[in-house]
Design a protein around this motif. Sequence first.
Motif, mmCIF file in Angstrom:
data_model
loop_
_atom_site.group_PDB
_atom_site.id
_atom_site.type_symbol
_atom_site.label_atom_id
_atom_site.label_comp_id
_atom_site.label_asym_id
_atom_site.label_seq_id
_atom_site.Cartn_x
_atom_site.Cartn_y
_atom_site.Cartn_z
ATOM 1 N N HIS A 182 0.820 -1.221 0.000
ATOM 2 C CA HIS A 182 0.000 0.000 0.000
ATOM 3 C C HIS A 182 0.847 1.261 0.000
ATOM 4 N N ASP A 183 2.143 1.136 0.275
ATOM 5 C CA ASP A 183 2.996 2.323 0.240
ATOM 6 C C ASP A 183 3.324 2.765 -1.194
ATOM 7 N N GLN A 184 2.729 2.094 -2.155
ATOM 8 C CA GLN A 184 2.863 2.481 -3.567
ATOM 9 C C GLN A 184 1.617 3.206 -4.069
ATOM 10 N N ALA A 185 0.699 3.528 -3.157
ATOM 11 C CA ALA A 185 -0.602 4.093 -3.542
ATOM 12 C C ALA A 185 -0.482 5.331 -4.424
ATOM 13 N N LYS A 186 0.309 6.278 -4.012
ATOM 14 C CA LYS A 186 0.374 7.548 -4.746
ATOM 15 C C LYS A 186 0.914 7.366 -6.162
ATOM 16 N N SER A 187 1.869 6.462 -6.328
ATOM 17 C CA SER A 187 2.436 6.263 -7.663
ATOM 18 C C SER A 187 1.534 5.406 -8.554
ATOM 19 N N LEU A 188 0.672 4.572 -7.971
ATOM 20 C CA LEU A 188 -0.155 3.678 -8.782
ATOM 21 C C LEU A 188 -1.569 4.199 -9.038
ATOM 22 N N ILE A 189 -2.093 4.996 -8.138
ATOM 23 C CA ILE A 189 -3.420 5.564 -8.367
ATOM 24 C C ILE A 189 -3.251 6.741 -9.336
ATOM 25 N N PRO A 190 -3.946 6.697 -10.462
ATOM 26 C CA PRO A 190 -3.759 7.748 -11.475
ATOM 27 C C PRO A 190 -4.002 9.151 -10.894
ATOM 28 N N SER A 191 -3.198 10.101 -11.328
ATOM 29 C CA SER A 191 -3.240 11.453 -10.781
ATOM 30 C C SER A 191 -4.603 12.142 -10.870
ATOM 31 N N PRO A 192 -5.443 11.852 -11.879
ATOM 32 C CA PRO A 192 -6.760 12.505 -11.873
ATOM 33 C C PRO A 192 -7.603 12.180 -10.620
ATOM 34 N N TYR A 193 -7.271 11.108 -9.919
ATOM 35 C CA TYR A 193 -7.999 10.739 -8.704
ATOM 36 C C TYR A 193 -7.411 11.388 -7.449
ATOM 37 N N HIS A 194 -6.217 11.954 -7.559
ATOM 38 C CA HIS A 194 -5.592 12.591 -6.398
ATOM 39 C C HIS A 194 -6.436 13.799 -5.986
ATOM 40 N N LYS A 221 0.730 -16.310 8.964
ATOM 41 C CA LYS A 221 0.798 -15.304 10.033
ATOM 42 C C LYS A 221 2.177 -14.665 10.155
ATOM 43 N N GLU A 222 3.130 -15.136 9.371
ATOM 44 C CA GLU A 222 4.464 -14.534 9.355
ATOM 45 C C GLU A 222 4.510 -13.309 8.437
ATOM 46 N N ILE A 223 3.535 -13.204 7.547
ATOM 47 C CA ILE A 223 3.476 -12.077 6.621
ATOM 48 C C ILE A 223 2.512 -11.059 7.226
ATOM 49 N N VAL A 224 3.065 -9.939 7.680
ATOM 50 C CA VAL A 224 2.273 -8.934 8.395
ATOM 51 C C VAL A 224 2.525 -7.544 7.809
ATOM 52 N N THR A 225 1.587 -6.647 8.087
ATOM 53 C CA THR A 225 1.806 -5.252 7.717
ATOM 54 C C THR A 225 2.895 -4.684 8.622
ATOM 55 N N THR A 226 3.581 -3.662 8.136
ATOM 56 C CA THR A 226 4.686 -3.091 8.903
ATOM 57 C C THR A 226 4.475 -1.591 9.095
ATOM 58 N N PRO A 227 4.997 -1.042 10.188
ATOM 59 C CA PRO A 227 4.783 0.382 10.442
ATOM 60 C C PRO A 227 5.365 1.287 9.365
ATOM 61 N N VAL A 228 6.497 0.938 8.797
ATOM 62 C CA VAL A 228 7.123 1.808 7.793
ATOM 63 C C VAL A 228 6.222 1.931 6.564
ATOM 64 N N SER A 229 5.752 0.802 6.038
ATOM 65 C CA SER A 229 4.906 0.865 4.835
ATOM 66 C C SER A 229 3.533 1.445 5.155
ATOM 67 N N THR A 230 2.986 1.123 6.318
ATOM 68 C CA THR A 230 1.659 1.625 6.672
ATOM 69 C C THR A 230 1.685 3.134 6.871
ATOM 70 N N ILE A 231 2.670 3.643 7.586
ATOM 71 C CA ILE A 231 2.761 5.089 7.801
ATOM 72 C C ILE A 231 2.978 5.819 6.477
ATOM 73 N N ARG A 251 1.295 -0.869 16.096
ATOM 74 C CA ARG A 251 0.358 -0.059 16.887
ATOM 75 C C ARG A 251 1.062 1.137 17.513
ATOM 76 N N ASP A 252 2.176 0.872 18.193
ATOM 77 C CA ASP A 252 2.880 1.936 18.904
ATOM 78 C C ASP A 252 3.398 3.011 17.952
ATOM 79 N N GLN A 253 3.966 2.595 16.833
ATOM 80 C CA GLN A 253 4.504 3.572 15.889
ATOM 81 C C GLN A 253 3.392 4.361 15.199
ATOM 82 N N LEU A 254 2.288 3.687 14.897
ATOM 83 C CA LEU A 254 1.156 4.392 14.286
ATOM 84 C C LEU A 254 0.550 5.405 15.251
#
Length: 190
Positions: free
Chosen positions: A81-93, A111-121, A152-155
Amino acid sequence: MKLKGILPFARQLIDAAVSEGDIAIDGTVGNGHDTLYLAKIVGDNGRVFGFDIQEQAIANTKERLTNEGFSDQVTLFQTSHDQAKSLIPSPYHGKIKGAIFNLGYLPGGNKEIVTTPVSTISAVEQIIEMMAPEGILVLVIYHGHPEGQIERDQLLDYVTSLDQKLVHVLNYQFINQTNNPPFIIAVEKR
């Protein structure tokens, strides 16, 4: 008044912001429940962008959307999801009305594959920038595992520091339940 559970309250927040014809994001498509929910709200004239790093999550979501007849208004990306801005076409920004994330791991998946604070933030920063005024971003935080507690803590640190002139931030949680129940952080763009 009856207190709402976490997931019904998350959807109530989305319902308050997203309407027919709007643009929305599912930042963690998982098994496609929220993606389908958003697709039903935005209808044929709206658009939903969904993100997940796992091939199985994308496949499950595609199948759910196809079976329900809502695949035409959804674009899925098998990437962070940290690629959102580059993948969502600019007319939608500037036009995103709602976004939802269910953080943690894929239910029924690895359960070893989890979201991470760096990409989520990073994703949250990008989506806030792309949101329309009064758009809402809902983070459902599952923190019953060690990585979830770190995220949680970093978010919480991050959203607490957001400028109140730019966004309102709400924390919705049950405080008398055991076993680290999920909670919501909602960010509304002013």
